[in-house]
Design a protein around this motif. Structure first.
Motif, PDB file in Angstrom:
ATOM      1  N   PRO A 330      63.885   0.790  -7.311  1.00 49.05           N
ATOM      2  CA  PRO A 330      64.621   1.516  -8.346  1.00 49.05           C
ATOM      3  C   PRO A 330      64.925   2.945  -7.921  1.00 49.05           C
ATOM      4  N   LEU A 331      65.904   3.545  -8.580  1.00 46.37           N
ATOM      5  CA  LEU A 331      66.135   4.969  -8.401  1.00 46.37           C
ATOM      6  C   LEU A 331      64.864   5.701  -8.804  1.00 46.37           C
ATOM      7  N   THR A 332      64.378   6.548  -7.926  1.00 44.07           N
ATOM      8  CA  THR A 332      63.094   7.219  -8.128  1.00 44.07           C
ATOM      9  C   THR A 332      63.285   8.721  -7.966  1.00 44.07           C
ATOM     10  N   LEU A 333      62.986   9.463  -9.023  1.00 41.14           N
ATOM     11  CA  LEU A 333      63.117  10.922  -8.994  1.00 41.14           C
ATOM     12  C   LEU A 333      61.850  11.542  -8.410  1.00 41.14           C
ATOM     13  N   ILE A 334      62.030  12.597  -7.631  1.00 41.26           N
ATOM     14  CA  ILE A 334      60.907  13.281  -7.000  1.00 41.26           C
ATOM     15  C   ILE A 334      61.011  14.760  -7.355  1.00 41.26           C
ATOM     16  N   THR A 335      60.051  15.254  -8.109  1.00 38.10           N
ATOM     17  CA  THR A 335      60.034  16.669  -8.490  1.00 38.10           C
ATOM     18  C   THR A 335      58.812  17.346  -7.872  1.00 38.10           C
ATOM     19  N   ASP A 336      58.752  18.673  -8.008  1.00 39.41           N
ATOM     20  CA  ASP A 336      57.687  19.472  -7.393  1.00 39.41           C
ATOM     21  C   ASP A 336      57.673  19.276  -5.875  1.00 39.41           C
ATOM     22  N   VAL A 337      58.862  19.316  -5.277  1.00 38.51           N
ATOM     23  CA  VAL A 337      58.966  19.078  -3.835  1.00 38.51           C
ATOM     24  C   VAL A 337      58.867  20.397  -3.062  1.00 38.51           C
ATOM     25  N   ASN A 338      58.562  20.281  -1.776  1.00 37.04           N
ATOM     26  CA  ASN A 338      58.600  21.441  -0.879  1.00 37.04           C
ATOM     27  C   ASN A 338      59.127  20.998   0.477  1.00 37.04           C
ATOM     28  N   ASP A 339      59.442  21.960   1.318  1.00 36.32           N
ATOM     29  CA  ASP A 339      60.094  21.658   2.586  1.00 36.32           C
ATOM     30  C   ASP A 339      59.186  20.983   3.609  1.00 36.32           C
ATOM     31  N   ASP A 340      57.886  20.979   3.361  1.00 39.38           N
ATOM     32  CA  ASP A 340      56.978  20.299   4.282  1.00 39.38           C
ATOM     33  C   ASP A 340      57.023  18.780   4.113  1.00 39.38           C
ATOM     34  N   MET A 341      57.569  18.329   3.013  1.00 44.01           N
ATOM     35  CA  MET A 341      57.652  16.885   2.753  1.00 44.01           C
ATOM     36  C   MET A 341      58.764  16.278   3.596  1.00 44.01           C
ATOM     37  N   THR A 342      58.485  15.113   4.164  1.00 44.67           N
ATOM     38  CA  THR A 342      59.469  14.448   5.021  1.00 44.67           C
ATOM     39  C   THR A 342      60.740  14.126   4.255  1.00 44.67           C
ATOM     40  N   VAL A 343      60.620  13.858   2.973  1.00 44.10           N
ATOM     41  CA  VAL A 343      61.779  13.512   2.164  1.00 44.10           C
ATOM     42  C   VAL A 343      62.772  14.664   2.074  1.00 44.10           C
ATOM     43  N   MET A 344      62.295  15.885   2.335  1.00 40.88           N
ATOM     44  CA  MET A 344      63.180  17.049   2.328  1.00 40.88           C
ATOM     45  C   MET A 344      63.653  17.426   3.729  1.00 40.88           C
ATOM     46  N   GLN A 345      63.255  16.640   4.718  1.00 40.63           N
ATOM     47  CA  GLN A 345      63.620  16.930   6.101  1.00 40.63           C
ATOM     48  C   GLN A 345      64.579  15.907   6.682  1.00 40.63           C
ATOM     49  N   GLN A 346      64.530  14.671   6.176  1.00 39.03           N
ATOM     50  CA  GLN A 346      65.345  13.587   6.704  1.00 39.03           C
ATOM     51  C   GLN A 346      66.372  13.136   5.669  1.00 39.03           C
ATOM     52  N   GLU A 347      67.514  12.626   6.158  1.00 36.35           N
ATOM     53  CA  GLU A 347      68.461  11.992   5.246  1.00 36.35           C
ATOM     54  C   GLU A 347      67.777  10.808   4.586  1.00 36.35           C
ATOM     55  N   ILE A 348      67.889  10.694   3.275  1.00 40.04           N
ATOM     56  CA  ILE A 348      67.132   9.672   2.536  1.00 40.04           C
ATOM     57  C   ILE A 348      67.747   8.292   2.692  1.00 40.04           C
ATOM     58  N   PHE A 349      69.030   8.157   2.456  1.00 41.94           N
ATOM     59  CA  PHE A 349      69.746   6.890   2.607  1.00 41.94           C
ATOM     60  C   PHE A 349      69.081   5.751   1.817  1.00 41.94           C
ATOM     61  N   GLY A 350      68.838   6.038   0.564  1.00 40.50           N
ATOM     62  CA  GLY A 350      68.219   5.055  -0.317  1.00 40.50           C
ATOM     63  C   GLY A 350      68.071   5.647  -1.708  1.00 40.50           C
ATOM     64  N   PRO A 351      67.447   4.900  -2.644  1.00 43.45           N
ATOM     65  CA  PRO A 351      67.415   5.317  -4.049  1.00 43.45           C
ATOM     66  C   PRO A 351      66.286   6.287  -4.394  1.00 43.45           C
ATOM     67  N   LEU A 352      66.100   7.315  -3.581  1.00 49.91           N
ATOM     68  CA  LEU A 352      65.149   8.383  -3.875  1.00 49.91           C
ATOM     69  C   LEU A 352      65.946   9.665  -4.094  1.00 49.91           C
ATOM     70  N   LEU A 353      65.532  10.460  -5.085  1.00 46.17           N
ATOM     71  CA  LEU A 353      66.326  11.638  -5.445  1.00 46.17           C
ATOM     72  C   LEU A 353      65.427  12.829  -5.766  1.00 46.17           C
ATOM     73  N   PRO A 354      65.202  13.719  -4.796  1.00 44.60           N
ATOM     74  CA  PRO A 354      64.445  14.943  -5.068  1.00 44.60           C
ATOM     75  C   PRO A 354      65.229  15.895  -5.961  1.00 44.60           C
ATOM     76  N   ILE A 355      64.515  16.607  -6.824  1.00 45.86           N
ATOM     77  CA  ILE A 355      65.114  17.598  -7.723  1.00 45.86           C
ATOM     78  C   ILE A 355      64.397  18.931  -7.506  1.00 45.86           C
TER      79      ILE A 355
END
Length: 471
Positions: A330-355
């Protein structure tokens, strides 16, 4: 008969296409139209078979995702090329200054020759036949390397292409990374690649060995900025389809969102409401597509796990599939993110959405500008001043204002990246020019004043010319 070209037959197929092109270096308008009409008819007549094949390759792919993302967009592109081809083929007249008169100047658009096209797996028809359409419209032959992730679609397309084109005009190639490396090393007259930035570097390196010009359609982390003044539900309604189509496996899908920090909770709830309305469940929902394979699913799972370990809040907007073979996510929202997280370093290309929450728009602009330039950028605002502030102070391959992803389907808008997200453009007129050589032609008639420039230099005419033009 299926005509998938093997690695051993690559060189022979390329030679056949070179010989064919040498015998027909400037196909007529009618020849090109006939090619486009045949391509369109093949796709329309076999669309259900293609939709079924793509679904088999994905494990399940929504028929609507395939019809919108692959069939409709490709047919629209072919129709547009047919409508505009006569205009595209006309030489462009150019201004000739008084110093070079009497003369005429024009740019003649000449086919480059044999075009190599490397297509990805996420939209295997659109991202194969889209560039093929403009390559054929420009009068070229083409060899197309398809992704090994879509074997059913590849086989079907190879079969139908062989029914309408001889191998020395259009050839379908399939295989793994070794095949892709061999394909990239061919001395094409132009090499067109759609895929990841990392593979794009390898393709460009291989092409450079033979001085082959390249067009690279890559990816990157495409940001979205939501203005403080726009209604959050409206913003979500403009974004959500661009993120959920093909389960987020789209190069121009919104990768992360900047939202006013006091509205992050409201944004999360608005996404939840909209998503539940579109997909009440995903388990047995034919409208929702699977992740293409186990490797891609594992990669997305690891992005989530890494973010959660580092303190992110994970909010899936639906229950995932209990069937591990299905790979529905499912589409999955990701909050409280920071730049050390891999999800903020790589193109996601899937149903993940950092805010990411922001206080001031300049923070968001500075963050975007500190990262590699993305393929797309999205602005949710009805405020013209806000739109212009973001538009003029950021770089991206393309931009949508109050929409997401669908600039790709607009036939007369050029599509391409910048910097790490690619180089060169195609679609419409720009696609025709990408696959053509714009040959500059200066033409003189019986009268020429060129002899006035002959030496010996320093005479009165030379002095007058230098005085008049060097100022």
């Amino acid at each position: 008969m299926t005509e998938i070209i093997t690695k051993t037959a690559l060189a022979d197929t390329f030679l056949q296409q070179k010989e064919y092109f040498a015998s027909n270096t400037y196909p007529s308008y009618q020849e090109r139209i006939n090619d486009l009409v045949k391509l369109k008819a093949m796709l329309i007549d076999n669309q259900e078979a293609f939709i079924d094949a793509m679904s088999q390759d994905f494990g399940h792919r929504s028929a609507a995702d395939s019809r919108i993302g692959d069939i409709l967009t490709t047919v629209m592109g072919i129709n547009y090329a047919i409508k505009k081809l006569k205009k595209w083929m006309k030489p462009d007249k150019k201004h000739i200054g008084i110093l070079f008169q009497p003369a005429k100047g024009q740019v003649v658009y000449q086919p480059k020759g044999v075009i190599g096209i490397i297509a990805p797996w996420n939209y295997p028809i659109f991202l194969t036949l889209g560039p093929l359409t403009t390559a054929l419209a420009a009068g070229n032959t083409a060899m197309v390397k398809m992704s090994e992730y879509t074997p059913k679609t590849n086989t079907l397309l190879a079969q139908f292409i062989a029914d309408i084109f001889p191998r020395n005009k259009v050839a379908i190639v399939c295989g793994d990374a070794d095949m892709a490396a061999a394909f990239s090393s061919i001395t094409f007259d132009h090499l067109f690649f759609t895929g990841s930035t990392s593979v794009g570097k390898l393709v460009m390196k291989a092409a450079a060995e033979n001085l082959v010009p390249v067009t690279l359609e890559l990816g990157g982390k495409s940001p979205t900025i939501i203005d403080n003044d726009i209604d959050i539900k409206t913003a979500v309604s403009r974004l959500i389809l661009g993120k959920t189509l093909n389960a987020g496996q789209t190069c121009v899908a919104p990768d992360y969102i900047f939202c006013p920090e006091n509205k992050v909770a409201e944004l999360t709830q608005a996404f939840q409401t909209a998503y539940q309305s579109m997909y009440p469940s995903i388990e047995k929902n034919d409208d929702y597509s699977c992740i293409i394979n186990d490797g891609q699913k594992s990669r997305l799972d690891s992005l989530l796990a890494d973010a959660k370990t580092q303190g992110a809040t994970i909010t899936p907007l639906s229950k995932g599939s209990d069937d591990n073979t299905c790979r529905k996510m499912p589409l999955t929202l990701i909050t409280d993110v920071n730049d050390d997280m891999t999800v903020m370093q790589q193109e996601i290309f899937g149903p993940l959405l950092p805010i990411i929450g922001y206080k001031n728009i300049n923070e968001a602009i500075a963050y975007i500008n500190s990262k590699p330039r993305p393929l797309a950028l999205y602005i949710c605002s009805f405020n013209k001043s806000f739109q212009q502030q973001v538009l003029l102070n950021t770089h991206a391959g393309g931009v949508c204002i109050n929409d997401a992803a669908f600039h790709v389907a607009v036939d007369d808008l050029p599509f391409g990246g910048i910097g790490a997200s690619g180089m060169g453009q195609y679609h419409g007129d720009e696609g025709f020019k990408t696959f053509s050589h714009g040959k500059a032609v200066l033409s003189r008639g019986r009268i020429s004043l060129g002899s006035l420039l002959f030496p010996p230099f320093g005479n009165k005419i030379h002095q007058i010319l230098f005085k008049f033009f060097i100022r």
